[in-house]
Scaffold this motif. Structure first.
Motif, PDB file in Angstrom:
ATOM      1  N   ALA A 226       0.826  -1.211   0.000  1.00  0.00           N
ATOM      2  CA  ALA A 226       0.000   0.000   0.000  1.00  0.00           C
ATOM      3  C   ALA A 226       0.857   1.257   0.000  1.00  0.00           C
ATOM      4  O   ALA A 226       0.602   2.203  -0.765  1.00  0.00           O
ATOM      5  CB  ALA A 226      -0.940  -0.011   1.202  1.00  0.00           C
ATOM      6  N   LEU A 227       1.889   1.296   0.847  1.00  0.00           N
ATOM      7  CA  LEU A 227       2.751   2.475   0.895  1.00  0.00           C
ATOM      8  C   LEU A 227       3.548   2.637  -0.400  1.00  0.00           C
ATOM      9  O   LEU A 227       3.718   3.755  -0.898  1.00  0.00           O
ATOM     10  CB  LEU A 227       3.709   2.369   2.080  1.00  0.00           C
ATOM     11  N   THR A 228       4.034   1.524  -0.945  1.00  0.00           N
ATOM     12  CA  THR A 228       4.798   1.588  -2.193  1.00  0.00           C
ATOM     13  C   THR A 228       3.935   2.130  -3.328  1.00  0.00           C
ATOM     14  O   THR A 228       4.373   3.008  -4.097  1.00  0.00           O
ATOM     15  CB  THR A 228       5.321   0.192  -2.572  1.00  0.00           C
ATOM     16  N   TYR A 229       2.702   1.642  -3.419  1.00  0.00           N
ATOM     17  CA  TYR A 229       1.827   2.062  -4.514  1.00  0.00           C
ATOM     18  C   TYR A 229       1.366   3.509  -4.340  1.00  0.00           C
ATOM     19  O   TYR A 229       1.413   4.295  -5.285  1.00  0.00           O
ATOM     20  CB  TYR A 229       0.621   1.129  -4.598  1.00  0.00           C
ATOM     21  N   SER A 230       0.928   3.871  -3.137  1.00  0.00           N
ATOM     22  CA  SER A 230       0.403   5.221  -2.931  1.00  0.00           C
ATOM     23  C   SER A 230       1.485   6.277  -3.105  1.00  0.00           C
ATOM     24  O   SER A 230       1.224   7.361  -3.650  1.00  0.00           O
ATOM     25  CB  SER A 230      -0.227   5.336  -1.537  1.00  0.00           C
ATOM     26  N   SER A 231       2.723   5.989  -2.674  1.00  0.00           N
ATOM     27  CA  SER A 231       3.795   6.967  -2.846  1.00  0.00           C
ATOM     28  C   SER A 231       4.204   7.085  -4.314  1.00  0.00           C
ATOM     29  O   SER A 231       4.650   8.154  -4.754  1.00  0.00           O
ATOM     30  CB  SER A 231       5.007   6.580  -1.996  1.00  0.00           C
ATOM     31  N   ALA A 232       4.081   6.002  -5.079  1.00  0.00           N
ATOM     32  CA  ALA A 232       4.416   6.055  -6.506  1.00  0.00           C
ATOM     33  C   ALA A 232       3.348   6.805  -7.300  1.00  0.00           C
ATOM     34  O   ALA A 232       3.665   7.575  -8.212  1.00  0.00           O
ATOM     35  CB  ALA A 232       4.586   4.648  -7.061  1.00  0.00           C
ATOM     36  N   ALA A 278       5.979  -5.140  -5.854  1.00  0.00           N
ATOM     37  CA  ALA A 278       4.964  -5.160  -4.798  1.00  0.00           C
ATOM     38  C   ALA A 278       3.641  -5.716  -5.315  1.00  0.00           C
ATOM     39  O   ALA A 278       2.994  -6.539  -4.652  1.00  0.00           O
ATOM     40  CB  ALA A 278       4.764  -3.752  -4.239  1.00  0.00           C
ATOM     41  N   LEU A 279       3.221  -5.289  -6.504  1.00  0.00           N
ATOM     42  CA  LEU A 279       1.960  -5.762  -7.066  1.00  0.00           C
ATOM     43  C   LEU A 279       2.041  -7.255  -7.410  1.00  0.00           C
ATOM     44  O   LEU A 279       1.069  -7.995  -7.220  1.00  0.00           O
ATOM     45  CB  LEU A 279       1.602  -4.954  -8.312  1.00  0.00           C
TER      46      LEU A 279
END
Length: 342
Positions: A226-232, A278-279
């Motif tokens: 979640a953090l990796t995706y939202s920050s990207a 991550a995905l």
């Protein structure tokens, strides 16, 4: 007459080139790679610049944000696009790169890159540091296993708590191996302590972030994903359609069409590699573990697995998750299994 500028950023100094609308070089310089120095250099020209371009890199986002705040018409350029444009350049130098970027800005043949917010950059820095510590921790453990294996000492299966005890048990009675084991176990203890601190920090960040909590309503999506995706993504509005998220992170197939030739290849793997990883991990968990609340989405991926194999199914599911997670951020709505399947 309109004027355009290109900046080739280096650690100490940046090569700058200014051209007019016809492509003629008006001014060149090499100011320091500091926001104040670059802003002052452009201010001394006495010219109104239509566009200023600089290639995305470690210092570029910092310089871009300061120049944008100063009111300059600056654009952040995609590195891959600039690299491909300069392939025909026989002599590569900072000066020639600045000239080439200036010409790209004049012609308008460039692809702008989103400059992430400071909060997104800080989250990304924490995740990068956590990944680095985790990698070094695994390197130390694997090195210990490899060293002892050369003497016929097999570590076998262990847990995080029993690893140190197992190593001490094996090296007992071997003076040189005891020295090696003590030193590497001390290093491991420090790395393990710092990694656990990063884990707590990451989970606390996920709990305090409303967008991250929203993404974690999706099955198999935890704090790291979640953090990796939202920050990207940073700003969901920068995508006109959620379908663009899959191609943005390199999860769509490459295509080559020329004349009678028309073939599709593997996924492009462009964009942020950490988001793809991550995905893919989330898709792997969803397909291989008993996960509740995603039966229709999992069934869709399993039908692909029966037809094309499990690896392609995981990639397809990762691409689907990229689209779903973006739509969740854009609408501010939690995961809906029925809507995801539709």
């Amino acid at each position: 007459m309109e004027h355009y500028a290109g900046i080739d950023v280096s650690l100490e100094y940046s090569a700058v080139c200014v051209v007019d609308g016809s492509g003629k070089i008006v001014r060149e310089g090499k100011p320091a790679s500091e926001p104040a120095a670059l802003i002052g250099w452009f201010g001394s020209l006495g010219l109104e610049l239509t566009r200023i371009g600089l290639e995305a890199g470690p210092l570029s986002q910092w310089l871009y944000a300061a120049m944008k705040q100063a009111g300059l018409a600056v654009e952040l350029l995609e590195t891959r696009h600039v690299h491909d444009a300069f392939k025909a350049m026989p002599v590569k130098s900072d000066r020639n790169d600045a000239r080439g970027i200036a010409q790209l800005m004049r012609l308008g043949w460039f692809r702008p890159v989103h400059c992430k917010s400071m909060n997104a950059q800080e989250v990304r820095a924490v995740l990068t540091a956590r990944k680095l510590v985790q990698t070094k921790l695994l390197d130390v453990e694997n090195s210990l296993r490899g060293i002892l294996r050369g003497f016929g000492l097999k570590v076998g299966k262990t847990t995080a708590r029993s690893f140190a005890g197992r190593i001490q048990e094996l090296v007992e009675g071997h003076p040189n191996l005891e020295t090696i084991g003590e030193a590497l176990l001390s290093v491991r203890a420090v790395l393990l302590r710092e990694f656990n601190a990063f884990e707590k920090r990451v989970r606390a960040m996920a709990r305090l972030n409303a967008r991250t909590r929203l993404l974690m309503s999706t099955p198999a999506v935890g704090p790291i994903v979640a953090l990796t995706y939202s920050s990207a993504i940073d700003d969901p509005a920068r995508f006109k359609s959620s379908k663009q998220a899959g191609s943005h992170f390199g999860l769509t197939p490459k295509k080559h069409q020329s004349g009678e030739t028309d073939r599709s290849g593997r996924v492009s793997k462009i964009g942020d590699a950490s988001v793809r990883e991550a995905l893919y991990q989330a898709a792997h968990v969803m397909l291989t573990k008993p996960t509740k609340g995603c039966s229709e989405l999992k069934g869709w991926a399993m039908r692909i697995a029966r037809r094309a194999g499990m690896r392609k199914a995981k990639v397809a599911l990762a691409r689907k998750l990229a689209v779903i997670l973006h739509r969740m951020l854009a609408n501010g709505t939690p995961f809906n299994p029925a809507a995801a399947a539709a």
